[in-house]
Design a protein around this motif. Sequence first.
Motif, PDB file in Angstrom:
ATOM      1  N   LYS A 233     113.684   6.716  -9.800  1.00  0.00           N
ATOM      2  CA  LYS A 233     113.472   8.109  -8.979  1.00  0.00           C
ATOM      3  C   LYS A 233     112.024   8.027  -8.447  1.00  0.00           C
ATOM      4  CE  LYS A 233     117.137  10.845 -11.193  1.00  0.00           C
ATOM      5  NZ  LYS A 233     117.358  12.217 -11.824  1.00  0.00           N
ATOM      6  N   ASN A 234     111.141   7.386  -8.660  1.00  0.00           N
ATOM      7  CA  ASN A 234     110.061   7.247  -8.203  1.00  0.00           C
ATOM      8  C   ASN A 234     109.391   5.993  -7.519  1.00  0.00           C
ATOM      9  OD1 ASN A 234     107.181   8.135  -7.998  1.00  0.00           O
ATOM     10  ND2 ASN A 234     106.835   8.539 -10.021  1.00  0.00           N
ATOM     11  N   ALA A 235     110.161   5.918  -6.451  1.00  0.00           N
ATOM     12  CA  ALA A 235     109.947   4.979  -5.561  1.00  0.00           C
ATOM     13  C   ALA A 235     108.385   4.876  -4.830  1.00  0.00           C
ATOM     14  CB  ALA A 235     110.955   4.878  -4.220  1.00  0.00           C
ATOM     15  N   ARG A 236     107.618   6.018  -4.886  1.00  0.00           N
ATOM     16  CA  ARG A 236     106.236   5.865  -4.157  1.00  0.00           C
ATOM     17  C   ARG A 236     105.450   5.277  -5.370  1.00  0.00           C
ATOM     18  NH1 ARG A 236     103.379   8.742  -0.631  1.00  0.00           N
ATOM     19  NH2 ARG A 236     105.247  10.025  -0.238  1.00  0.00           N
TER      20      ARG A 236
ATOM     21  N   GLY B 200     112.965  -2.647   7.648  1.00  0.00           N
ATOM     22  CA  GLY B 200     112.084  -1.521   6.853  1.00  0.00           C
ATOM     23  C   GLY B 200     112.849  -0.847   5.916  1.00  0.00           C
ATOM     24  N   GLU B 201     114.307  -1.026   5.767  1.00  0.00           N
ATOM     25  CA  GLU B 201     114.924  -0.157   4.752  1.00  0.00           C
ATOM     26  C   GLU B 201     114.668  -0.592   3.520  1.00  0.00           C
ATOM     27  OE1 GLU B 201     119.030  -0.550   6.087  1.00  0.00           O
ATOM     28  OE2 GLU B 201     118.718   0.808   7.923  1.00  0.00           O
ATOM     29  N   GLY B 202     114.284   0.440   2.471  1.00  0.00           N
ATOM     30  CA  GLY B 202     114.355   0.151   1.070  1.00  0.00           C
ATOM     31  C   GLY B 202     115.429  -0.353   0.386  1.00  0.00           C
ATOM     32  N   GLN B 203     115.348  -1.249  -0.444  1.00  0.00           N
ATOM     33  CA  GLN B 203     116.461  -1.820  -1.370  1.00  0.00           C
ATOM     34  C   GLN B 203     116.635  -1.730  -2.819  1.00  0.00           C
ATOM     35  OE1 GLN B 203     118.902  -3.648   0.781  1.00  0.00           O
ATOM     36  NE2 GLN B 203     117.230  -2.832   2.433  1.00  0.00           N
TER      37      GLN B 203
ATOM     38  N   LEU C 152     117.575  -9.873  -1.645  1.00  0.00           N
ATOM     39  CA  LEU C 152     118.931  -9.907  -0.743  1.00  0.00           C
ATOM     40  C   LEU C 152     118.249  -8.680   0.081  1.00  0.00           C
ATOM     41  CD1 LEU C 152     121.713 -10.124  -3.431  1.00  0.00           C
ATOM     42  CD2 LEU C 152     121.030 -11.767  -1.525  1.00  0.00           C
ATOM     43  N   PRO C 153     119.181  -8.239   1.217  1.00  0.00           N
ATOM     44  CA  PRO C 153     119.740  -9.222   1.862  1.00  0.00           C
ATOM     45  C   PRO C 153     119.169 -10.064   2.975  1.00  0.00           C
ATOM     46  CG  PRO C 153     119.727  -6.971   3.184  1.00  0.00           C
ATOM     47  CD  PRO C 153     118.925  -7.069   1.768  1.00  0.00           C
ATOM     48  N   ASP C 154     117.492 -10.018   2.857  1.00  0.00           N
ATOM     49  CA  ASP C 154     116.941 -10.844   3.742  1.00  0.00           C
ATOM     50  C   ASP C 154     116.313 -12.079   2.986  1.00  0.00           C
ATOM     51  OD1 ASP C 154     117.230  -9.577   6.303  1.00  0.00           O
ATOM     52  OD2 ASP C 154     116.103  -8.089   5.189  1.00  0.00           O
ATOM     53  N   ALA C 155     115.637 -12.879   3.400  1.00  0.00           N
ATOM     54  CA  ALA C 155     115.130 -14.029   2.741  1.00  0.00           C
ATOM     55  C   ALA C 155     113.923 -13.694   1.890  1.00  0.00           C
ATOM     56  CB  ALA C 155     114.913 -15.149   3.695  1.00  0.00           C
ATOM     57  N   ARG C 156     113.191 -12.761   2.414  1.00  0.00           N
ATOM     58  CA  ARG C 156     111.923 -12.207   1.906  1.00  0.00           C
ATOM     59  C   ARG C 156     111.996 -10.678   1.824  1.00  0.00           C
ATOM     60  NH1 ARG C 156     107.324 -10.755   4.577  1.00  0.00           N
ATOM     61  NH2 ARG C 156     107.242 -11.197   6.694  1.00  0.00           N
ATOM     62  N   ASP C 157     111.135 -10.368   1.092  1.00  0.00           N
ATOM     63  CA  ASP C 157     110.705  -8.878   1.005  1.00  0.00           C
ATOM     64  C   ASP C 157     109.833  -8.317   2.298  1.00  0.00           C
ATOM     65  OD1 ASP C 157     109.574  -6.233   0.676  1.00  0.00           O
ATOM     66  OD2 ASP C 157     108.810  -6.754  -1.504  1.00  0.00           O
TER      67      ASP C 157
ATOM     68  N   SER D 138     108.231  -5.504   3.006  1.00  0.00           N
ATOM     69  CA  SER D 138     107.466  -4.095   2.709  1.00  0.00           C
ATOM     70  C   SER D 138     105.908  -4.337   3.013  1.00  0.00           C
ATOM     71  CB  SER D 138     107.491  -3.897   1.183  1.00  0.00           C
ATOM     72  OG  SER D 138     106.813  -4.898   0.402  1.00  0.00           O
ATOM     73  N   ALA D 139     105.198  -3.188   3.343  1.00  0.00           N
ATOM     74  CA  ALA D 139     103.996  -3.526   3.786  1.00  0.00           C
ATOM     75  C   ALA D 139     103.103  -4.430   2.946  1.00  0.00           C
ATOM     76  CB  ALA D 139     103.358  -2.017   4.067  1.00  0.00           C
ATOM     77  N   GLU D 140     103.176  -4.112   1.661  1.00  0.00           N
ATOM     78  CA  GLU D 140     102.411  -5.164   0.768  1.00  0.00           C
ATOM     79  C   GLU D 140     103.016  -6.525   0.673  1.00  0.00           C
ATOM     80  OE1 GLU D 140      99.450  -5.160  -2.448  1.00  0.00           O
ATOM     81  OE2 GLU D 140      99.976  -4.146  -0.402  1.00  0.00           O
ATOM     82  N   ALA D 141     104.234  -6.703   0.719  1.00  0.00           N
ATOM     83  CA  ALA D 141     104.612  -7.987   0.775  1.00  0.00           C
ATOM     84  C   ALA D 141     104.262  -8.729   2.382  1.00  0.00           C
ATOM     85  CB  ALA D 141     106.421  -8.248   0.794  1.00  0.00           C
ATOM     86  N   ASN D 142     104.143  -8.130   3.415  1.00  0.00           N
ATOM     87  CA  ASN D 142     103.880  -8.716   4.466  1.00  0.00           C
ATOM     88  C   ASN D 142     102.179  -9.068   4.626  1.00  0.00           C
ATOM     89  OD1 ASN D 142     106.331  -8.339   5.798  1.00  0.00           O
ATOM     90  ND2 ASN D 142     105.741  -6.430   6.564  1.00  0.00           N
ATOM     91  N   ARG D 143     101.384  -8.067   3.741  1.00  0.00           N
ATOM     92  CA  ARG D 143     100.044  -8.464   3.566  1.00  0.00           C
ATOM     93  C   ARG D 143      99.782  -9.596   2.615  1.00  0.00           C
ATOM     94  NH1 ARG D 143      95.834  -7.703   0.006  1.00  0.00           N
ATOM     95  NH2 ARG D 143      97.172  -6.591  -1.652  1.00  0.00           N
ATOM     96  N   PHE D 144     100.748 -10.035   1.766  1.00  0.00           N
ATOM     97  CA  PHE D 144     100.702 -11.305   1.004  1.00  0.00           C
ATOM     98  C   PHE D 144     101.164 -12.446   1.894  1.00  0.00           C
ATOM     99  CE2 PHE D 144     100.062  -8.481  -2.449  1.00  0.00           C
ATOM    100  CZ  PHE D 144      99.572  -9.326  -3.429  1.00  0.00           C
ATOM    101  N   PHE D 145     101.901 -12.132   2.593  1.00  0.00           N
ATOM    102  CA  PHE D 145     102.726 -13.246   3.434  1.00  0.00           C
ATOM    103  C   PHE D 145     101.529 -13.835   4.666  1.00  0.00           C
ATOM    104  CE2 PHE D 145     105.446 -14.767   7.066  1.00  0.00           C
ATOM    105  CZ  PHE D 145     106.077 -15.764   6.186  1.00  0.00           C
ATOM    106  N   LYS D 146     100.738 -13.028   4.802  1.00  0.00           N
ATOM    107  CA  LYS D 146      99.659 -13.479   5.893  1.00  0.00           C
ATOM    108  C   LYS D 146      98.310 -14.087   5.187  1.00  0.00           C
ATOM    109  CE  LYS D 146     100.662  -9.587   9.134  1.00  0.00           C
ATOM    110  NZ  LYS D 146     100.119  -8.243   9.946  1.00  0.00           N
TER     111      LYS D 146
END
Length: 540
Positions: free
Chosen positions: A133-136, A146-149, A196-201, A203-211
Amino acid sequence: MNTLYPYFIALLFFVNIPVFAQEFPELTARGERKILVVKDQPFLILGGELGNSSASDMCYMENIWPKIKKMNLNTLLTPVYWELTEPQEGKFNFELIDNLIRDARKHDVKLVLLWFGSWKNSMSCYAPVWVKKNARRFPRAASKEGEGQEILSPFARENLEADKKAFVALMNHLRKTDGGEQTVIMVQVENEIGMLPDARDHSAEANRFFKQAVPDELITYMKNNRDELAPFLRTRWESNGSSWRGSWEEIFGKGLDTDEIFMAWYFARYADEVAKAGKEAYPLPMFVNAALNRPGVRPGDYPSGGPLPHLIDIWKAAAPQIDFLSPDFYNPRFRYWNDLYTREDNPLFIPEIRFEPSVGAKAFYAIGHYHAMGFSPFSIESTEHPEEENIGKVYELLRQLSPEIQQNVGSRDMRGVWLSKSEAVDTLHFGDYTLVAKHDHILGWSPEAKAEEWPESGALIIRKGPGKFIIAGTGVVVTFLSRSKNAPQAGISRIDEGKYENGSWKPGRRMNGDQSHQGRHLRIPAGRYDIQQVELYSYK
């Protein structure tokens, strides 16, 4: 000599303190394989895994224990649920696990715990409500839109720290309440991790790590193990120039494969931190299991980034605290996947396989051919007739043979066969003799031989010396050939049916007549489950 030494030894004897007691179950090398040692004794897991919800209610479990015993299990794989272990943040409830341990001891069964923590089959369905219940505070993974899973992000430190805290509490409790008895012998960290349903996360933090740059630990691992890397990883790296520095896309190129490699690294790092913290509390062997993918299915359509064979080197580099990686079987490619998982740095354990009529034959093959440390059909409690299940009959034979099996782990003196109508013959070479194992229906003596499908059959074979073999199995016929040029014919001196009691062979019927077709073969008919010993000779 120290004059106090005899008095010290006498004191230890008097107070009954073991001088060299094993403090906890552990994995020990045996040749190129590893075995599990529990209380100073090798332990072969003849297991079964509970359905996901069975262990959540002790009243429900009351009817399961008798089934477990009727199927000759010595180990039960059971979930431990984060949501029930920590229903309120910081307040832990171990009543379920305490009751499981109590009842396991009562029925002389060991436990392997499956930590349903951050992920179960990719999803975070067993995270506590206060986490959900505390996704923040406890961020979710996001799709590329950009949809939360319903998947906790492995890039969020709060998620990791919460999982670690609960897992450490569990391991501390186990050490305190079970360290002496060692009812719990291993722990699975999370369950079928994957994105799931994509090959990677995304989220903003995941995108930061991906770079960011690919971690030096992974580059160093690939450099040091280039020749042994899984072909998938080596190809992705070399086709992009074998670079030593750069982002994930610079090192591995663009596309879903790189997305999956990226996720595998961070899933593995997360699991490794959980395992490391847990081992600091109580260092039981720990493993992670994989939901196997299928040919032609792309990452994200299956759980992306899990400990699959094409990603095994990512997991080995990122998760040194994980002792081994295991396959969960719900597809027919049994040999294919086991070949990929069986490595010197990765002993085979099958924690989950579809509970169907073929499992008995597969257990013989997994333990005989791959020297697996254990085997475990899923939803073992689902049968209504446990005394009729073939896995129980196979386990009874493997239980008798366990000392012989453990002595031969890592040796070419132990093999296995697994036979069906489409693959009805297997040939094995042992020193001066060749053994040809065939499906029993090849003889055509049974009316079932005319059926379109044959029941799968199998055997475990151990060479005890020149021309001496133990053969345990069901539905097999074994003929013998001499490999000696001077004595090219093989004959059967004797075949004895029997059983092992406390590690000692107790012969029963002598099988040199009709049962061996007057010395032509050794036979264990389909539907029978036997151990036979055969002694051969060769002649001209």
